[in-house]
Scaffold this motif. Structure first.
Motif, short mmCIF file in Angstrom:
data_model
loop_
_atom_site.label_atom_id
_atom_site.label_comp_id
_atom_site.label_asym_id
_atom_site.label_seq_id
_atom_site.Cartn_x
_atom_site.Cartn_y
_atom_site.Cartn_z
N SER A 2 8.77 7.84 4.93
CA SER A 2 7.51 7.13 5.11
C SER A 2 7.61 6.24 6.34
N THR A 3 6.45 6.04 6.98
CA THR A 3 6.44 5.19 8.15
C THR A 3 6.42 3.74 7.68
N GLN A 16 -7.14 3.34 12.07
CA GLN A 16 -5.96 4.19 11.82
C GLN A 16 -6.26 5.66 12.11
N GLU A 19 -5.81 11.26 9.71
CA GLU A 19 -5.04 11.75 8.57
C GLU A 19 -4.76 10.63 7.57
N TYR A 20 -4.46 9.45 8.07
CA TYR A 20 -4.20 8.28 7.22
C TYR A 20 -5.47 7.89 6.47
N SER A 130 1.21 1.30 1.63
CA SER A 130 1.07 0.73 2.98
C SER A 130 -0.34 0.20 3.25
N THR A 193 1.69 14.25 2.40
CA THR A 193 0.98 13.38 3.36
C THR A 193 1.01 11.93 2.87
N LYS A 196 4.42 10.56 3.58
CA LYS A 196 4.62 10.43 5.03
C LYS A 196 4.05 9.10 5.54
N TRP A 197 2.90 8.70 5.00
CA TRP A 197 2.22 7.49 5.46
C TRP A 197 2.53 6.26 4.59
#
Ligand SMILES: [Fe+2]
Ligand SMILES: [Fe+2]
Length: 231
Positions: A2-3, A16, A19-20, A130, A193, A196-197
């Motif tokens: 994850s970022t 943002q 995709e986010y 996040s 996804t 990932k975020w």
């Protein structure tokens, strides 16, 4: 992986990557729809099924809280500019967990003990999200979901002690098999996804495994009943 991103407000969300934003929308819409649908098909009808004034009061409280969960998630979605039609259960198909036709009080007690525990796991995953407004909603919602699951467990135990264990077992036999699907497909691209975020922390399979372990313990150890095998 994850970022390390942190998004503090709905206004910041607009800045943002697409995709986010789409991923956040999917999560918020899913919670808004499912909280509403659950309240409509289980919690509100349960008030009528509750056998005593005390249990009716508890059922009213649960229905009130579940409708409130919908109101909170829908409030966030409105703030994000999501169209209200997307949160109408008539337009978005609710999860299979809500497809069960509720007819008896023991069924409702089992649903709360099992399905609200599944919901706790979902909300738990939002606690470190996040997108801060979603994280905050998770934190506000959590104690209430814990109360619902505890209510379900306590009521099932009361029924078992009153000699109605067969009804609890029967409800488990019919309801439990539809619950593992609640966590979504293995290797889901949505879930990938989300992770990932940094919107979610765990894979669907990890959550399902956690759920299976907890429900096995609840049914076999706490209730002294049998968990049906899944096909
Ligand atoms: Fe809820
Ligand atoms: Fe709940």
């Amino acid at each position: 992986m994850s970022t390390a991103m942190e998004v503090k407000t709905s206004a910041d969300l607009a800045q943002q990557p697409e995709e986010y934003r789409k991923a956040v929308e999917k999560i918020v819409v899913s919670h808004a729809v499912n909280e509403l649908y659950g309240a409509q098909v289980f919690d509100e009808p349960a008030i009528k099924l509750a056998p005593t004034p005390y249990t009716k009061w508890l059922a009213c409280r649960i229905a009130m809280e579940e409708y409130h969960h919908h109101v909170r998630f829908k409030g966030l979605a409105d703030e994000m500019g999501v169209s209200p039609e997307r949160m109408d259960p008539r337009n978005k198909k609710p999860l299979s967990i809500f497809g069960f036709e509720l007819k008896t009080w023991p069924e409702f007690c089992v649903i709360k003990a099992i399905a609200d525990y599944a919901e706790i796991l979902q909300v738990e995953d939002l606690l470190h999200c996040s997108f801060h407004p979603l994280r905050n909603l998770g934190r506000i919602t959590m104690p209430e979901e814990k109360f619902h699951a505890k209510f379900g467990k306590d009521m099932c135990l009361e029924l078992i002690q009153a000699g109605r264990g067969a009804e609890v077992q029967d409800a488990i036999n019919r309801y439990f098999p539809i619950t593992p699907a609640f966590f979504g497909a293995a290797n889901s691209t949505n879930n990938e996804t989300y992770r990932k975020w940094g919107l979610k922390q765990r894979t669907n399979e990890e959550m399902r495994a956690d759920f299976m372990q907890r429900v096995t313990e609840l049914v076999e150890k706490d209730f002294g009943l049998t968990l049906p095998t899944l096909h």
